[in-house]
Design an enzyme around this catalytic site. Structure first.
Site, PDB file in Angstrom:
ATOM      1  N   TYR A  18     -13.000  -5.266  11.172  1.00 33.58           N
ATOM      2  CA  TYR A  18     -11.853  -4.446  11.021  1.00 33.58           C
ATOM      3  C   TYR A  18     -11.288  -4.340  12.381  1.00 33.58           C
ATOM      4  O   TYR A  18      -9.666  -4.895  12.394  1.00 33.58           O
ATOM      5  CB  TYR A  18     -12.234  -2.903  10.824  1.00 33.58           C
ATOM      6  CG  TYR A  18     -10.904  -2.030  10.838  1.00 33.58           C
ATOM      7  CD1 TYR A  18     -10.182  -1.973   9.699  1.00 33.58           C
ATOM      8  CD2 TYR A  18     -10.700  -1.386  11.730  1.00 33.58           C
ATOM      9  CE1 TYR A  18      -8.985  -1.244   9.741  1.00 33.58           C
ATOM     10  CE2 TYR A  18      -9.632  -0.509  11.773  1.00 33.58           C
ATOM     11  CZ  TYR A  18      -8.852  -0.418  10.826  1.00 33.58           C
ATOM     12  OH  TYR A  18      -7.628   0.466  10.628  1.00 33.58           O
ATOM     13  N   ASN A  62       1.407   3.127  -2.218  1.00 35.50           N
ATOM     14  CA  ASN A  62       1.087   4.352  -3.356  1.00 35.50           C
ATOM     15  C   ASN A  62       0.022   5.352  -2.692  1.00 35.50           C
ATOM     16  O   ASN A  62      -0.004   6.364  -3.675  1.00 35.50           O
ATOM     17  CB  ASN A  62       0.173   3.462  -4.315  1.00 35.50           C
ATOM     18  CG  ASN A  62      -1.066   2.850  -3.810  1.00 35.50           C
ATOM     19  OD1 ASN A  62      -1.013   2.080  -2.953  1.00 35.50           O
ATOM     20  ND2 ASN A  62      -2.174   3.010  -4.361  1.00 35.50           N
ATOM     21  N   GLY A  79       1.487   4.792   3.705  1.00 30.05           N
ATOM     22  CA  GLY A  79       2.256   4.011   2.895  1.00 30.05           C
ATOM     23  C   GLY A  79       2.905   4.876   2.316  1.00 30.05           C
ATOM     24  O   GLY A  79       4.317   4.337   1.930  1.00 30.05           O
ATOM     25  N   SER A 125      -3.865  -0.987  14.631  1.00 29.09           N
ATOM     26  CA  SER A 125      -4.796   0.211  14.988  1.00 29.09           C
ATOM     27  C   SER A 125      -5.277  -0.083  16.713  1.00 29.09           C
ATOM     28  O   SER A 125      -5.223  -1.146  17.240  1.00 29.09           O
ATOM     29  CB  SER A 125      -5.953   0.259  14.105  1.00 29.09           C
ATOM     30  OG  SER A 125      -6.944   0.993  14.806  1.00 29.09           O
ATOM     31  N   GLY A 132       0.694  -1.094  -0.113  1.00 32.29           N
ATOM     32  CA  GLY A 132      -0.104   0.081   0.097  1.00 32.29           C
ATOM     33  C   GLY A 132       0.793   1.326  -0.059  1.00 32.29           C
ATOM     34  O   GLY A 132       0.571   2.209   0.450  1.00 32.29           O
ATOM     35  N   GLY A 141      -1.445   7.754   1.197  1.00 32.00           N
ATOM     36  CA  GLY A 141      -1.406   7.898   2.581  1.00 32.00           C
ATOM     37  C   GLY A 141      -0.191   7.549   3.246  1.00 32.00           C
ATOM     38  O   GLY A 141       1.076   7.935   2.996  1.00 32.00           O
TER      39      GLY A 141
END
Length: 529
Positions: free
Chosen positions: A162, A10, A14, A136, A8, A12
């Site tokens: 989640y 690409n 990341g 998280s 990820g 935020g």
């Protein structure tokens, strides 16, 4: 220069993690789904840092095959791996992964589990190396893991899944830190905080409302943990956005739960199976014959299988099913209604698709198959049922020991036979198994299917251990009689298994109405010989 892989990377957090690693002169691999988004991110990183060593790796964490391919592409480059950042994740999407796992948990956790597991040897060879899990504070809320929810579509309360996905990452962090102790490979988890990222609409709006922290700030702890000498020997910790340790709740320190998750992950991702190179011949002693091969090349089988996944399975024959629903109501045929509902809602069992799919009918008319069938049944073959079976990982299609006799559907004197065709690999981890005839005297009937009349059997553990698996390559098939006592195996291969079962008999046998999803007459198949 170190080699880093960021999932990820690409957008935020990341993307900012990749930028930070590139600024230090490292070779950074961005692993994500979209090549276009990756290209834009790579251009941004190169312009921002002046580092041209930024590379794209295709990765869809919702597909275990994609994870395996990503690892292969990386390993083919013959580079070390110093830093692995498992950053990618989704929050509020619903559905299932390609293999049938709940989408949020399958993407956030299981995809990363397999990626990490397959790269462990590389990380150990490259030691000292580091693994970072993006978790998280939602991980602090679950009291446990409901395993059944992980093999179903996302429920309405997606937040629960989640939270469980992030708890799973904490448990994985703890388990790996113990398994990698003294290996100079460290594993830590990071809570980046409420970041102005693109994971949800609210995260995207947060920067306009003055809420949360920037993506740069969200990447701070990850970068410190991945690169600072102070964390070279720190492992098994959960850190916040300021690198302060977050105390783990009791559930995240539960050793039994951690081991259960590890073992289930190995099974569901297909990591613990040994490659079976031994071919098993079925000589008819137990009333099963084969393996034999269809008159098709491996490439033709692969193309047909992909076509079935892409075109046949997603296209429900609405007209046929609606017609049968009406007829079933008129006849008060509860069995047929049950079969129709089973196909619509389970998405693992599809009946009579040879009636609406030329590709399936082509398989039924394979000359090698028909020659073998004719040798047993004679010249005219009555195909009275076809069944496509899709066995997703962690699922067990028919857990009951049974025989396929169908006394309530077939009437008259004559022989019957069943053909089981492997369209993907069938092995001891995903197919079916049977009891040798010499043990049948020890098997007692414990129930009967009210619609088909097939018996279910009670088998002792001692006898069950004598079961023989059916092992077939794609395009191979076996024939078996109605005396074969068998059951499905829970799919622990990490891959979807697709097979086609054909039910055939002789013209002297009458096929009775009921327990079907169509009202067509059986079709007659004949070998060209």
């Amino acid at each position: 220069m170190q080699v880093c892989l960021v999932t990820g990377g690409n957008s935020g957090v990341g993307l900012m993690t990749a930028v930070g690693l590139a600024k230090l002169g490292n070779h950074v691999f961005i692993a994500c789904r979209s090549a276009n988004k990756a290209a834009k991110a790579i251009d941004y990183i190169r312009q921002t840092t002046g580092n041209q060593n930024v590379t794209f790796l295709p990765l869809d964490l919702a597909s275990l095959d994609s994870v395996r391919n990503c690892v292969k592409l990386f390993n083919d480059k013959n580079l070390p791996l110093d830093i692995l950042v498992n950053n990618a994740g989704i929050f509020n999407r619903r559905g299932t992964t390609k293999e049938g796992f709940e989408l949020i948990w399958g993407t956030n956790y299981l995809g990363h589990f397999l990626l990490t597991y397959l790269l462990l040897e590389k990380l150990q060879e490259s030691a000292p190396s580091r693994i970072i899990m993006l978790a998280s504070d939602f991980a602090l809320s679950p009291s446990g893991i409901d395993w059944n929810l992980l093999v179903k579509r996302t429920p309405l309360n997606f937040i629960k899944l989640y939270a469980v996905s992030k708890l799973s990452l904490l448990l994985l962090t703890r388990e790996l830190s113990q398994r990698l102790n003294n290996s100079q490979v460290t594993v830590n988890a990071i809570h980046p905080g409420f970041v102005q990222s693109n994971i949800t609409r609210w995260h995207r709006l947060s920067k306009y409302l003055g809420l949360g922290i920037s993506s740069e700030a969200g990447a701070y702890s990850t970068l410190i943990c991945a690169t600072s000498p102070d964390y070279q020997n720190v492992s098994g910790k959960f850190l916040d956005s300021h690198t302060q340790e977050i105390l783990l709740p009791k559930v995240a320190q539960n050793q039994e739960l951690s081991e259960q998750l590890w073992e289930r992950s190995l099974l569901w991702a297909g990591c613990n199976q040994q490659q079976n190179t031994k071919k098993i011949n079925y000589d008819g002693t137990d009333e099963i014959w084969g393996p034999n091969s269809l008159l098709l090349t491996s490439n033709e089988i692969a193309d047909i299988t992909q076509y079935i996944f892409d075109k046949v399975l997603i296209k429900i024959p609405i007209k046929i099913l609606l017609k049968q629903v009406v007829i079933s109501f008129i006849r008060f045929d509860i069995g047929s209604l049950f079969i129709i509902l089973l196909q619509v809602f389970t998405k693992s069992f599809y009946m009579e698709r040879h009636l609406d799919s030329p590709v399936i009918l082509q398989l039924c008319q394979d000359q090698n198959l028909l020659e073998r069938l004719s040798a047993y049944l004679g010249e005219n073959l009555v195909l009275w049922r076809s069944e496509l079976w899709v066995n997703y990982p962690a699922q067990q299609l028919i857990p009951f020991w049974h025989q396929d006799c169908y006394p309530k559907l077939l009437k008259g004197d004559g022989k019957t036979i069943h053909a089981y065709i492997a369209l993907t690999e069938v092995n001891e981890y995903n197919g079916f198994e049977y009891i040798p005839n010499i043990y049948l005297k020890d098997c007692q009937i414990k129930g009967t299917d009210p619609f088909s009349g097939n018996h279910f059997f009670e088998i002792t553990d001692e006898v069950a251990q004598k079961a023989i698996p059916v092992v077939l390559r794609p395009g191979e098939f076996v024939l078996f009689s109605d005396r074969l006592l068998h059951r499905s195996i829970r799919n622990n291969s990490g891959k979807v298994r697709l097979s086609l079962t054909l039910r055939l008999t002789q013209p002297e046998v009458k096929v009775l109405p009921g327990y079907t999803s169509n009202c067509q007459e059986p079709i007659i198949l004949q070998s060209q010989k």
